[in-house]
Design an enzyme around this catalytic site. Structure first.
Site, PDB file in Angstrom:
ATOM      1  N   HIS A   1       0.866  -1.188   0.000  1.00  0.00           N
ATOM      2  CA  HIS A   1       0.000   0.000   0.000  1.00  0.00           C
ATOM      3  C   HIS A   1       0.901   1.237   0.000  1.00  0.00           C
ATOM      4  O   HIS A   1       0.841   2.047   0.932  1.00  0.00           O
ATOM      5  CB  HIS A   1      -0.907   0.064   1.235  1.00  0.00           C
ATOM      6  CG  HIS A   1      -2.028  -0.924   1.223  1.00  0.00           C
ATOM      7  ND1 HIS A   1      -2.629  -1.377   2.377  1.00  0.00           N
ATOM      8  CD2 HIS A   1      -2.668  -1.529   0.216  1.00  0.00           C
ATOM      9  CE1 HIS A   1      -3.573  -2.229   2.061  1.00  0.00           C
ATOM     10  NE2 HIS A   1      -3.627  -2.346   0.756  1.00  0.00           N
TER      11      HIS A   1
ATOM     12  N   GLU B   1      -8.201  -3.304  -6.637  1.00  0.00           N
ATOM     13  CA  GLU B   1      -6.940  -2.758  -6.128  1.00  0.00           C
ATOM     14  C   GLU B   1      -5.805  -3.344  -6.971  1.00  0.00           C
ATOM     15  O   GLU B   1      -5.851  -4.511  -7.382  1.00  0.00           O
ATOM     16  CB  GLU B   1      -6.768  -3.065  -4.634  1.00  0.00           C
ATOM     17  CG  GLU B   1      -5.723  -2.161  -4.007  1.00  0.00           C
ATOM     18  CD  GLU B   1      -5.764  -2.116  -2.476  1.00  0.00           C
ATOM     19  OE1 GLU B   1      -6.494  -2.923  -1.865  1.00  0.00           O
ATOM     20  OE2 GLU B   1      -5.046  -1.274  -1.909  1.00  0.00           O
TER      21      GLU B   1
ATOM     22  N   ASP C   1      -2.905  -4.512  -6.779  1.00  0.00           N
ATOM     23  CA  ASP C   1      -2.133  -5.738  -6.532  1.00  0.00           C
ATOM     24  C   ASP C   1      -2.841  -6.955  -7.131  1.00  0.00           C
ATOM     25  O   ASP C   1      -2.230  -8.005  -7.290  1.00  0.00           O
ATOM     26  CB  ASP C   1      -1.850  -5.945  -5.036  1.00  0.00           C
ATOM     27  CG  ASP C   1      -3.067  -5.807  -4.155  1.00  0.00           C
ATOM     28  OD1 ASP C   1      -3.930  -4.960  -4.434  1.00  0.00           O
ATOM     29  OD2 ASP C   1      -3.158  -6.558  -3.163  1.00  0.00           O
TER      30      ASP C   1
ATOM     31  N   HIS D   1     -12.387  -5.515   1.462  1.00  0.00           N
ATOM     32  CA  HIS D   1     -12.291  -4.267   2.199  1.00  0.00           C
ATOM     33  C   HIS D   1     -12.549  -3.027   1.346  1.00  0.00           C
ATOM     34  O   HIS D   1     -12.401  -1.907   1.843  1.00  0.00           O
ATOM     35  CB  HIS D   1     -10.911  -4.174   2.874  1.00  0.00           C
ATOM     36  CG  HIS D   1      -9.771  -4.042   1.888  1.00  0.00           C
ATOM     37  ND1 HIS D   1      -8.853  -3.032   2.011  1.00  0.00           N
ATOM     38  CD2 HIS D   1      -9.414  -4.719   0.783  1.00  0.00           C
ATOM     39  CE1 HIS D   1      -7.956  -3.138   1.025  1.00  0.00           C
ATOM     40  NE2 HIS D   1      -8.284  -4.143   0.285  1.00  0.00           N
TER      41      HIS D   1
ATOM     42  N   ASP E   1      -9.035 -10.731  -1.007  1.00  0.00           N
ATOM     43  CA  ASP E   1      -8.189 -10.343   0.134  1.00  0.00           C
ATOM     44  C   ASP E   1      -8.557 -11.064   1.437  1.00  0.00           C
ATOM     45  O   ASP E   1      -7.692 -11.230   2.314  1.00  0.00           O
ATOM     46  CB  ASP E   1      -8.315  -8.836   0.373  1.00  0.00           C
ATOM     47  CG  ASP E   1      -7.432  -8.016  -0.561  1.00  0.00           C
ATOM     48  OD1 ASP E   1      -6.364  -8.501  -0.947  1.00  0.00           O
ATOM     49  OD2 ASP E   1      -7.822  -6.886  -0.885  1.00  0.00           O
TER      50      ASP E   1
ATOM     51  N   TYR F   1      -2.367  -9.028   9.239  1.00  0.00           N
ATOM     52  CA  TYR F   1      -3.155  -8.630   8.066  1.00  0.00           C
ATOM     53  C   TYR F   1      -4.563  -8.227   8.499  1.00  0.00           C
ATOM     54  O   TYR F   1      -5.076  -7.181   8.115  1.00  0.00           O
ATOM     55  CB  TYR F   1      -3.179  -9.847   7.154  1.00  0.00           C
ATOM     56  CG  TYR F   1      -3.820  -9.736   5.802  1.00  0.00           C
ATOM     57  CD1 TYR F   1      -3.034  -9.575   4.658  1.00  0.00           C
ATOM     58  CD2 TYR F   1      -5.189  -9.881   5.636  1.00  0.00           C
ATOM     59  CE1 TYR F   1      -3.611  -9.546   3.398  1.00  0.00           C
ATOM     60  CE2 TYR F   1      -5.771  -9.850   4.386  1.00  0.00           C
ATOM     61  CZ  TYR F   1      -4.973  -9.674   3.268  1.00  0.00           C
ATOM     62  OH  TYR F   1      -5.556  -9.656   2.038  1.00  0.00           O
TER      63      TYR F   1
HETATM   64 FE1  FEO Z   1      -7.200  -4.873  -1.422  1.00  0.00          FE
HETATM   65 FE2  FEO Z   1      -4.760  -7.241  -1.891  1.00  0.00          FE
HETATM   66  O1  FEO Z   1      -5.762  -5.686  -2.291  1.00  0.00           O
END
Ligand code: FEO
Length: 396
Positions: free
Chosen positions: A23, A81, A83, A145, A164, A192
């Site tokens: 992030h 996102e 990633d 999330h 995630d 996490y």
């Molecule tokens: Fe919310 Fe692994 O990205």
């Protein structure tokens, strides 16, 4: 190396051993991470999520070990996102007519990231897409999330791919939960959860109940980071239920920064008070501690005791980031207390207590301020603060 989860379903993701910040620079990842992408080969070929952009060529190479990427019919983007969506441009470059399956909030966010005229199909909870022998069933999971977050379930193989959720930033030689060090696995899974999912704990509990009520058989939980849960896969679901309840341990975390050791001596005296009452504590000097590791400890503990000297009528800048985290993560079932040295104006303790109030964390002991270096009487007040907090921890 591509890994077969079960016949016709492959992990084609990437292990990022070198990742130390995630992030941007917001989250420490001492053990690296993985970006898990899953390829399903049925009558149709589906790819579930991609990888972070810098690794998109590795993803294409991995897919090519199984099929020509041009043959992919469906790309499910459970979450936009980058990633997980960063490899979309490369994948769609090979198969421009593939359908990109997204949640009802997903089209906006995928389009918002890539500005491409891809063919999108929005799905809602319970909707199915048949790919031949099996179906993909979708469960929207907004704010777990991001608003677009979604789970994909593969019938026949009984695999839940929750993106995630249930992940860990944990680079390992092997892909499955039964092949790795369990202590490290749970340390990373908790860190996490604590750093990412804490504010959504009520939604986590609700979503787990909703998914369990569907009574779908689950043989494998394949998240988008870390290892895949194939041995007793529901163990991580139970652990999430436990974590989401936020029932803290009877312990304390003291965190502080110090300029000339006065606030440090106060922190240690508070620790003495806690220990005298049998309450374990951890003490963190925030100028040299990893914030995300400290958050994981705060997540577990009942009492948060924060100290800062006064500087420029405020707190030390090194304390501000963790205060912001404590606000944003909306921890439940905590208690707080504050302390610090000062020379003249002396606002730091009041500011920390006001911050606790904004975070809805009750202050259970009067804050202790020491002028210049703490005197024995000041340190005795600190020990008393520790004992008072200890009593509140025991009473909780
Ligand atoms: Fe919310 Fe692994 O990205």
């Amino acid at each position: 190396m591509v890994t077969e989860l079960t016949k016709g379903v492959y992990w084609v993701g990437v292990v990022d051993w070198g990742l130390r910040k995630f992030h941007g620079h917001e989250l420490s990842t001492h053990r690296g991470s993985t970006y898990n992408s899953y390829l399903i080969v049925d009558e149709k070929i589906a790819l579930i999520d991609t990888v972070w952009g810098p690794f998109q060529n590795r993803l294409i190479e991995n897919i090519r070990e199984i099929v020509d990427p041009a043959k992919i019919d469906i790309v499910v983007a459970n979450h936009s996102e980058t990633d997980h969506s960063g490899g979309l441009p490369a994948v769609m470059g090979h198969t421009p007519n593939a359908t990109v399956v997204v949640s009802s909030r997903g089209e906006e966010s995928v389009e918002g990231h890539y500005h491409q005229p891809w063919k999108f199909q929005k799905v809602k909870t319970g909707e199915k897409i048949n790919i031949g022998q099996n179906d993909m069933v979708f469960v929207e999971a907004p704010m777990l999330h991001w608003p677009d977050s979604m789970f994909t379930y593969l019938t026949g193989k009984n695999i839940l791919m929750p993106n995630d959720a249930f992940g860990q930033h944990y680079a390992t030689a092997f892909r499955f939960n039964d092949q790795v060090n369990q202590e490290e696995l749970y340390e990373e899974a908790l860190k996490y959860y604590a750093n990412i999912l804490t504010p959504f704990s009520k939604l986590v509990l609700k979503k787990i109940e909703e998914v369990l009520a569907l009574k779908l058989p689950v043989e494998i939980i394949a998240p988008s980071h870390g290892v895949i849960w194939r041995k007793d896969p529901l163990q991580i679901v139970k652990k999430y239920q436990e974590w989401a309840a936020q029932v803290p341990q009877k312990s304390a975390v003291i965190l502080y920064d110090t300029m000339w050791e006065g606030t440090r001596r106060m922190a240690e005296a508070i620790g003495d008070g806690l220990a005298a009452e049998g309450i374990p504590f951890q003490l963190f000097h925030m100028a040299v501690s990893d914030r995300n590791d400290v958050i994981a400890e705060i997540f577990k503990t009942k009492a948060i005791i924060i100290g800062s000297p006064t500087l420029n009528q405020g707190i030390l800048a090194t304390i501000a980031p963790i205060l912001e985290d404590i606000r944003g993560l909306r921890f439940q079932n905590k208690i707080g207390a504050a302390f610090g040295t000062y020379g003249w104006s002396g606002e730091s303790v009041k500011l920390i207590e006001e911050h606790f109030s904004r975070c809805k964390i009750p202050v259970v002991a009067p804050g202790v301020r020491a002028k210049w270096q703490p005197k024995p009487a000041d340190l005795a007040e600190c020990a008393k603060l520790g004992r008072t907090v200890a009593a509140a921890v025991k009473a909780a």
